[in-house]
Design an enzyme around this catalytic site. Structure first.
Site, mmCIF file in Angstrom:
data_model
loop_
_atom_site.group_PDB
_atom_site.id
_atom_site.type_symbol
_atom_site.label_atom_id
_atom_site.label_comp_id
_atom_site.label_asym_id
_atom_site.label_seq_id
_atom_site.Cartn_x
_atom_site.Cartn_y
_atom_site.Cartn_z
ATOM 1 N N TYR A 63 1.015 -1.156 0.038
ATOM 2 C CA TYR A 63 -0.002 0.021 0.089
ATOM 3 C C TYR A 63 0.815 1.191 0.059
ATOM 4 O O TYR A 63 0.830 2.212 -0.726
ATOM 5 C CB TYR A 63 -0.970 0.059 1.045
ATOM 6 C CG TYR A 63 -1.712 1.229 1.406
ATOM 7 C CD1 TYR A 63 -2.817 1.377 0.210
ATOM 8 C CD2 TYR A 63 -1.803 2.081 2.294
ATOM 9 C CE1 TYR A 63 -3.819 2.516 0.257
ATOM 10 C CE2 TYR A 63 -2.508 3.022 2.367
ATOM 11 C CZ TYR A 63 -3.704 3.487 1.491
ATOM 12 O OH TYR A 63 -4.244 4.611 1.356
ATOM 13 N N ASP A 64 1.827 1.207 0.913
ATOM 14 C CA ASP A 64 2.672 2.522 0.940
ATOM 15 C C ASP A 64 3.517 2.667 -0.271
ATOM 16 O O ASP A 64 3.507 3.960 -0.942
ATOM 17 C CB ASP A 64 3.808 2.386 1.938
ATOM 18 C CG ASP A 64 3.279 1.845 3.368
ATOM 19 O OD1 ASP A 64 1.974 1.627 3.456
ATOM 20 O OD2 ASP A 64 4.033 1.679 4.341
ATOM 21 N N GLY A 120 2.804 1.306 -3.190
ATOM 22 C CA GLY A 120 2.224 1.528 -4.359
ATOM 23 C C GLY A 120 1.456 3.152 -4.463
ATOM 24 O O GLY A 120 1.505 3.483 -5.750
ATOM 25 N N ASN A 177 -5.891 9.933 8.077
ATOM 26 C CA ASN A 177 -7.167 9.252 8.432
ATOM 27 C C ASN A 177 -8.391 10.040 8.188
ATOM 28 O O ASN A 177 -8.387 11.132 8.967
ATOM 29 C CB ASN A 177 -6.903 8.939 9.779
ATOM 30 C CG ASN A 177 -6.056 7.531 10.197
ATOM 31 O OD1 ASN A 177 -4.764 7.970 9.751
ATOM 32 N ND2 ASN A 177 -6.275 6.471 10.535
ATOM 33 N N PHE A 219 -14.240 0.496 16.272
ATOM 34 C CA PHE A 219 -14.529 1.001 17.653
ATOM 35 C C PHE A 219 -16.098 1.312 17.598
ATOM 36 O O PHE A 219 -16.647 0.910 18.715
ATOM 37 C CB PHE A 219 -13.796 2.308 18.120
ATOM 38 C CG PHE A 219 -12.519 1.938 18.468
ATOM 39 C CD1 PHE A 219 -11.885 0.655 18.484
ATOM 40 C CD2 PHE A 219 -11.507 3.062 18.848
ATOM 41 C CE1 PHE A 219 -10.425 0.314 18.802
ATOM 42 C CE2 PHE A 219 -10.301 2.908 19.156
ATOM 43 C CZ PHE A 219 -9.734 1.276 19.213
ATOM 44 N N ARG A 243 -2.755 8.685 15.675
ATOM 45 C CA ARG A 243 -3.300 9.119 14.392
ATOM 46 C C ARG A 243 -4.161 10.318 14.624
ATOM 47 O O ARG A 243 -4.426 10.705 15.598
ATOM 48 C CB ARG A 243 -4.402 7.785 14.115
ATOM 49 C CG ARG A 243 -3.793 6.631 13.913
ATOM 50 C CD ARG A 243 -2.773 6.444 12.824
ATOM 51 N NE ARG A 243 -2.158 5.142 12.477
ATOM 52 C CZ ARG A 243 -1.159 4.500 13.116
ATOM 53 N NH1 ARG A 243 -0.267 5.468 13.820
ATOM 54 N NH2 ARG A 243 -0.848 3.319 12.838
ATOM 55 N N ARG A 289 4.069 4.393 14.801
ATOM 56 C CA ARG A 289 3.882 4.931 16.053
ATOM 57 C C ARG A 289 3.469 6.172 16.090
ATOM 58 O O ARG A 289 2.786 6.355 17.161
ATOM 59 C CB ARG A 289 5.401 4.955 16.988
ATOM 60 C CG ARG A 289 5.942 3.429 17.054
ATOM 61 C CD ARG A 289 7.427 3.587 17.217
ATOM 62 N NE ARG A 289 7.978 4.134 15.977
ATOM 63 C CZ ARG A 289 9.404 4.199 15.892
ATOM 64 N NH1 ARG A 289 10.174 4.154 17.000
ATOM 65 N NH2 ARG A 289 9.994 4.632 14.792
#
EC number: 4.1.1.35
Length: 215
Positions: free
Chosen positions: A46-47, A49, A75, A92, A112, A174
């Protein structure tokens, strides 16, 4: 898509991602940061790409004069997301409404930044309609740990729900927080909706689709 844009003379928008920064060694992340990505990790397709997509966009821009726009999206959350898409906010809220434990991936201190969908759309439209190629970070600089997010969902939606720690996936970044100085300067854009305002709007949509009545 780039070939089509070249043929018809179209302006083309690439929705890239904050994942191009990998597990960042610079915080918050400005567009000038080249990133810290593991090219052979379990989630690196993904990264990488998205990184190669940015490369191709600029190659076509330089060689063929294609009008490109690149947004690095952080996000995003809001109504009409796929309930079981595996994204942390969806997880969640769905877990809380179903009365299940909120599963926080260890250690829970990873951060995030969450941008409400209406703010994101506004940023993308300003980028597409302006004269900047980008890349430009589009995201909310409010930064939350995964435990803080879980606690907020618990407080707003189901105070008696349990929070449970589970194993994490490899190469989980992180920290993640956009430097949106460029978006403010060249697009006149910054997000308006705070997390505690956006989550209830998403909850309302999820309740309707899950058939869970509010008590």
């Amino acid at each position: 898509m780039l070939g089509l844009a070249k043929r018809v003379g179209a302006r083309i928008l690439l929705t890239s991602t904050s994942e191009v920064y990998g597990d960042p060694l610079v915080h918050p992340q400005p567009e000038s940061y080249w990133g810290n990505v593991n090219p052979i990790g379990v989630r690196s397709c993904y990264d990488e790409g998205k990184r190669v997509a940015e490369t191709l966009m600029f190659d076509y821009h330089r060689q063929h004069g294609i009008e490109i726009r690149i947004a690095r999206i952080f996000n995003t959350y809001g109504p009409r997301m796929n309930i079981d898409d595996g994204r942390v906010v969806s997880n969640f809220i769905a877990q809380a409404l179903r009365g299940e434990a909120l599963t926080v991936q260890k250690p829970g201190t990873q951060t995030r930044s969450f941008c409400y969908v209406s703010d994101m759309v506004e940023g993308l439209m300003r980028l597409m309609e302006g004269d900047q190629t980008g890349p430009i970070n589009i995201g909310n600089p409010g930064e939350f740990t995964m435990v803080e997010l879980a606690e907020t969902v618990k407080e707003l939606m189901k105070p008696d729900v349990e929070i449970k720690m589970v194993e994490n996936t490899p190469d989980d970044p992180r920290q993640r927080k956009p430097d949106i100085s460029k978006a403010k300067e060249v697009l006149g854009w910054e997000p308006k909706v705070k997390l505690r305002e956006g989550l209830p709007l998403m909850e309302e949509d999820f309740r309707l689709r899950l058939g869970v009545l509010k008590k």
